[in-house]
Design a protein around this motif. Structure first.
Motif, PDB file in Angstrom:
ATOM      1  N   SER A   1      -3.022  -2.302  -6.312  1.00 13.20           N
ATOM      2  CA  SER A   1      -2.800  -1.056  -5.593  1.00 13.20           C
ATOM      3  C   SER A   1      -1.951  -1.321  -4.356  1.00 13.20           C
ATOM      4  CB  SER A   1      -4.140  -0.419  -5.190  1.00 13.20           C
ATOM      5  OG  SER A   1      -4.881  -1.310  -4.383  1.00 13.20           O
ATOM      6  N   ALA A   2      -1.326  -0.254  -3.848  1.00 13.75           N
ATOM      7  CA  ALA A   2      -0.509  -0.356  -2.637  1.00 13.75           C
ATOM      8  C   ALA A   2      -1.427  -0.532  -1.440  1.00 13.75           C
ATOM      9  CB  ALA A   2       0.363   0.885  -2.474  1.00 13.75           C
ATOM     10  N   ARG A   3      -1.178  -1.580  -0.670  1.00 10.11           N
ATOM     11  CA  ARG A   3      -2.011  -1.916   0.484  1.00 10.11           C
ATOM     12  C   ARG A   3      -1.136  -2.323   1.654  1.00 10.11           C
ATOM     13  NH1 ARG A   3      -7.466  -3.580  -0.488  1.00 10.11           N
ATOM     14  NH2 ARG A   3      -8.110  -2.712  -2.476  1.00 10.11           N
ATOM     15  N   ASP A   4      -1.659  -2.093   2.865  1.00 12.38           N
ATOM     16  CA  ASP A   4      -1.041  -2.643   4.061  1.00 12.38           C
ATOM     17  C   ASP A   4      -1.293  -4.147   4.050  1.00 12.38           C
ATOM     18  OD1 ASP A   4       0.188  -2.915   6.518  1.00 12.38           O
ATOM     19  OD2 ASP A   4      -1.455  -2.041   7.667  1.00 12.38           O
ATOM     20  N   SER A   5      -0.353  -4.913   4.551  1.00 14.48           N
ATOM     21  CA  SER A   5      -0.486  -6.359   4.586  1.00 14.48           C
ATOM     22  C   SER A   5      -1.773  -6.763   5.284  1.00 14.48           C
ATOM     23  CB  SER A   5       0.713  -6.969   5.315  1.00 14.48           C
ATOM     24  OG  SER A   5       0.638  -8.368   5.274  1.00 14.48           O
ATOM     25  N   GLY A   6      -2.496  -7.711   4.683  1.00 14.31           N
ATOM     26  CA  GLY A   6      -3.757  -8.188   5.248  1.00 14.31           C
ATOM     27  C   GLY A   6      -4.978  -7.468   4.719  1.00 14.31           C
ATOM     28  N   ASN A   7      -4.802  -6.319   4.070  1.00 14.87           N
ATOM     29  CA  ASN A   7      -5.919  -5.559   3.519  1.00 14.87           C
ATOM     30  C   ASN A   7      -6.122  -5.978   2.062  1.00 14.87           C
ATOM     31  OD1 ASN A   7      -7.813  -3.716   2.658  1.00 14.87           O
ATOM     32  ND2 ASN A   7      -6.506  -1.925   2.907  1.00 14.87           N
ATOM     33  N   THR A   8      -6.862  -7.076   1.875  1.00 10.83           N
ATOM     34  CA  THR A   8      -7.031  -7.623   0.519  1.00 10.83           C
ATOM     35  C   THR A   8      -8.440  -7.438  -0.046  1.00 10.83           C
ATOM     36  OG1 THR A   8      -7.565  -9.819   1.390  1.00 10.83           O
ATOM     37  CG2 THR A   8      -5.236  -9.366   0.911  1.00 10.83           C
ATOM     38  N   GLU A   9      -9.302  -6.769   0.693  1.00 14.27           N
ATOM     39  CA  GLU A   9     -10.674  -6.543   0.212  1.00 14.27           C
ATOM     40  C   GLU A   9     -10.647  -5.780  -1.109  1.00 14.27           C
ATOM     41  OE1 GLU A   9     -14.478  -7.440   0.365  1.00 14.27           O
ATOM     42  OE2 GLU A   9     -13.224  -7.843   2.121  1.00 14.27           O
ATOM     43  N   GLY A  10     -11.323  -6.310  -2.132  1.00 13.66           N
ATOM     44  CA  GLY A  10     -11.417  -5.629  -3.417  1.00 13.66           C
ATOM     45  C   GLY A  10     -10.168  -5.738  -4.289  1.00 13.66           C
ATOM     46  N   THR A  11      -9.253  -6.630  -3.937  1.00 13.01           N
ATOM     47  CA  THR A  11      -8.036  -6.812  -4.740  1.00 13.01           C
ATOM     48  C   THR A  11      -8.256  -7.908  -5.776  1.00 13.01           C
ATOM     49  OG1 THR A  11      -7.128  -8.387  -3.132  1.00 13.01           O
ATOM     50  CG2 THR A  11      -6.527  -6.056  -2.851  1.00 13.01           C
ATOM     51  N   PRO A  12      -7.437  -7.922  -6.834  1.00  8.65           N
ATOM     52  CA  PRO A  12      -7.607  -8.970  -7.840  1.00  8.65           C
ATOM     53  C   PRO A  12      -7.182 -10.344  -7.325  1.00  8.65           C
ATOM     54  CG  PRO A  12      -5.797  -7.502  -8.459  1.00  8.65           C
ATOM     55  CD  PRO A  12      -6.403  -6.958  -7.206  1.00  8.65           C
ATOM     56  N   GLY A  13      -7.712 -11.367  -7.968  1.00 10.75           N
ATOM     57  CA  GLY A  13      -7.328 -12.741  -7.682  1.00 10.75           C
ATOM     58  C   GLY A  13      -6.303 -13.213  -8.687  1.00 10.75           C
ATOM     59  N   ILE A  14      -5.917 -14.478  -8.550  1.00 19.42           N
ATOM     60  CA  ILE A  14      -4.891 -15.052  -9.425  1.00 19.42           C
ATOM     61  C   ILE A  14      -4.935 -16.569  -9.295  1.00 19.42           C
ATOM     62  CG2 ILE A  14      -2.994 -15.140  -7.734  1.00 19.42           C
ATOM     63  CD1 ILE A  14      -1.265 -13.830 -10.053  1.00 19.42           C
ATOM     64  N   ASN A  15      -4.370 -17.260 -10.254  1.00 18.92           N
ATOM     65  CA  ASN A  15      -4.201 -18.713 -10.160  1.00 18.92           C
ATOM     66  C   ASN A  15      -2.771 -19.021  -9.725  1.00 18.92           C
ATOM     67  OD1 ASN A  15      -6.824 -19.514 -11.039  1.00 18.92           O
ATOM     68  ND2 ASN A  15      -6.244 -18.909 -13.101  1.00 18.92           N
ATOM     69  N   ILE A  16      -2.650 -19.978  -8.812  1.00 13.78           N
ATOM     70  CA  ILE A  16      -1.349 -20.405  -8.290  1.00 13.78           C
ATOM     71  C   ILE A  16      -1.187 -21.877  -8.608  1.00 13.78           C
ATOM     72  CG2 ILE A  16       0.080 -20.618  -6.219  1.00 13.78           C
ATOM     73  CD1 ILE A  16      -1.857 -18.607  -4.857  1.00 13.78           C
ATOM     74  N   SER A  17      -0.021 -22.249  -9.156  1.00 17.88           N
ATOM     75  CA  SER A  17       0.211 -23.669  -9.424  1.00 17.88           C
ATOM     76  C   SER A  17       1.548 -24.115  -8.852  1.00 17.88           C
ATOM     77  CB  SER A  17       0.143 -23.971 -10.921  1.00 17.88           C
ATOM     78  OG  SER A  17       1.272 -23.460 -11.582  1.00 17.88           O
TER      79      SER A  17
ATOM     80  N   MET B   1       2.381  -1.869   0.657  1.00 16.63           N
ATOM     81  CA  MET B   1       2.700  -0.490   0.972  1.00 16.63           C
ATOM     82  C   MET B   1       4.090  -0.450   1.606  1.00 16.63           C
ATOM     83  SD  MET B   1       0.481   2.116   3.298  1.00 16.63           S
ATOM     84  CE  MET B   1      -0.405   2.945   2.004  1.00 16.63           C
ATOM     85  N   ARG B   2       4.925   0.464   1.146  1.00 17.51           N
ATOM     86  CA  ARG B   2       6.253   0.574   1.756  1.00 17.51           C
ATOM     87  C   ARG B   2       6.083   0.859   3.241  1.00 17.51           C
ATOM     88  NH1 ARG B   2       6.878   4.699  -2.652  1.00 17.51           N
ATOM     89  NH2 ARG B   2       5.718   6.495  -1.937  1.00 17.51           N
ATOM     90  N   HIS B   3       6.902   0.189   4.053  1.00 17.08           N
ATOM     91  CA  HIS B   3       6.670   0.277   5.500  1.00 17.08           C
ATOM     92  C   HIS B   3       7.943   0.039   6.296  1.00 17.08           C
ATOM     93  CE1 HIS B   3       6.099  -3.950   4.340  1.00 17.08           C
ATOM     94  NE2 HIS B   3       6.578  -4.261   5.539  1.00 17.08           N
ATOM     95  N   ILE B   4       7.920   0.560   7.516  1.00 22.55           N
ATOM     96  CA  ILE B   4       9.012   0.371   8.464  1.00 22.55           C
ATOM     97  C   ILE B   4       8.516  -0.544   9.565  1.00 22.55           C
ATOM     98  CG2 ILE B   4      10.469   1.478  10.215  1.00 22.55           C
ATOM     99  CD1 ILE B   4      10.382   4.018   8.452  1.00 22.55           C
ATOM    100  N   HIS B   5       9.243  -1.634   9.800  1.00 17.13           N
ATOM    101  CA  HIS B   5       8.998  -2.478  10.964  1.00 17.13           C
ATOM    102  C   HIS B   5       9.784  -1.873  12.118  1.00 17.13           C
ATOM    103  CE1 HIS B   5       7.033  -5.963   9.094  1.00 17.13           C
ATOM    104  NE2 HIS B   5       7.823  -5.747   8.057  1.00 17.13           N
ATOM    105  N   ALA B   6       9.151  -1.734  13.264  1.00 13.41           N
ATOM    106  CA  ALA B   6       9.831  -1.200  14.446  1.00 13.41           C
ATOM    107  C   ALA B   6       9.327  -1.924  15.678  1.00 13.41           C
ATOM    108  CB  ALA B   6       9.591   0.300  14.581  1.00 13.41           C
ATOM    109  N   SER B   7      10.237  -2.218  16.603  1.00 11.80           N
ATOM    110  CA  SER B   7       9.837  -2.808  17.881  1.00 11.80           C
ATOM    111  C   SER B   7       9.241  -1.712  18.758  1.00 11.80           C
ATOM    112  CB  SER B   7      11.047  -3.430  18.583  1.00 11.80           C
ATOM    113  OG  SER B   7      11.931  -2.397  19.019  1.00 11.80           O
TER     114      SER B   7
END
Length: 193
Positions: free
Chosen positions: A89-105, A121-127
């Motif tokens: 699902s679309a999430r803000d960065s760092g919001n990983t609660e309840g997200t699927p896992g994966i194997n990394i090699s 989640m699509r986002h705008i970085h702004a100062s």
């Protein structure tokens, strides 16, 4: 209604690794090797790549981004997740609660994550200066209009404000392809008062 222009940065599949996982995948006391700087100051694409292994498939050559993060997070387009057999699902960065896992090699080394795979989640970085100039604040939701043959409007675009950010709209490859966009194109941010 107020508007302003924002440059587009297209985000391909990638991951952010914790120090612990960098060491597990690339060896004790490893550090990421900078390949190139990214649009956000201090962030970079690393030389290191990994293979992501899901229930139904794998993606090879997935770029690691630096610097290290507190928690490992994988950011995919929905089409990538489908290939891997994951429902994300679309999430803000760092919001990983309840997200699927994966194997990394990486070669013969592996890490198994219980969670951490998202569609960013699509986002705008702004100062903070950008926020003041354009009348936006952290966590605002805006729309972005794109012209052209495949143009359209993206709704629910999250605004993220931090003093170190450079003005940039981050969308994934699915969104960019749907709208016929490339890196450096511009969109018009629409703020409804």
């Amino acid at each position: 209604m107020r508007t302003f222009s924002v440059p587009v940065g297209i985000s391909n599949r990638h991951l952010h690794l914790s120090e612990e996982h960098i060491n597990q995948l690339f060896g004790e006391n490893s550090t990421l090797t900078k390949k190139k700087d990214l649009s956000q100051p201090g962030q970079f694409a690393a030389e290191e790549t990994v293979t992501l292994i899901g229930p139904k498939g794998k993606l090879e050559g997935v770029r690691v981004l630096g610097p290290a993060r507190d928690e490992t997070q994988i950011e995919l387009a929905v089409t990538d997740a489908i290939k891997l057999g994951l429902n994300i699902s679309a999430r803000d960065s760092g919001n990983t609660e309840g997200t699927p896992g994966i194997n990394i090699s990486a070669g013969d080394k592996k890490v198994s994550l219980e969670r951490g795979v998202i569609a960013a989640m699509r986002h705008i970085h702004a100062s903070e200066d950008d926020a003041l100039q354009y009348g936006i604040k952290d966590k605002d939701m805006v729309k972005v209009l794109f012209e052209g043959p495949r143009g359209g409007i993206l709704h629910n675009v999250l605004v993220r404000v931090k003093s170190t950010y450079a003005l940039d709209l981050h969308i994934d490859t699915d969104e960019a392809n749907a709208l016929g966009l490339k890196n450096g194109d511009t969109g018009t941010v629409i703020i409804e008062d």
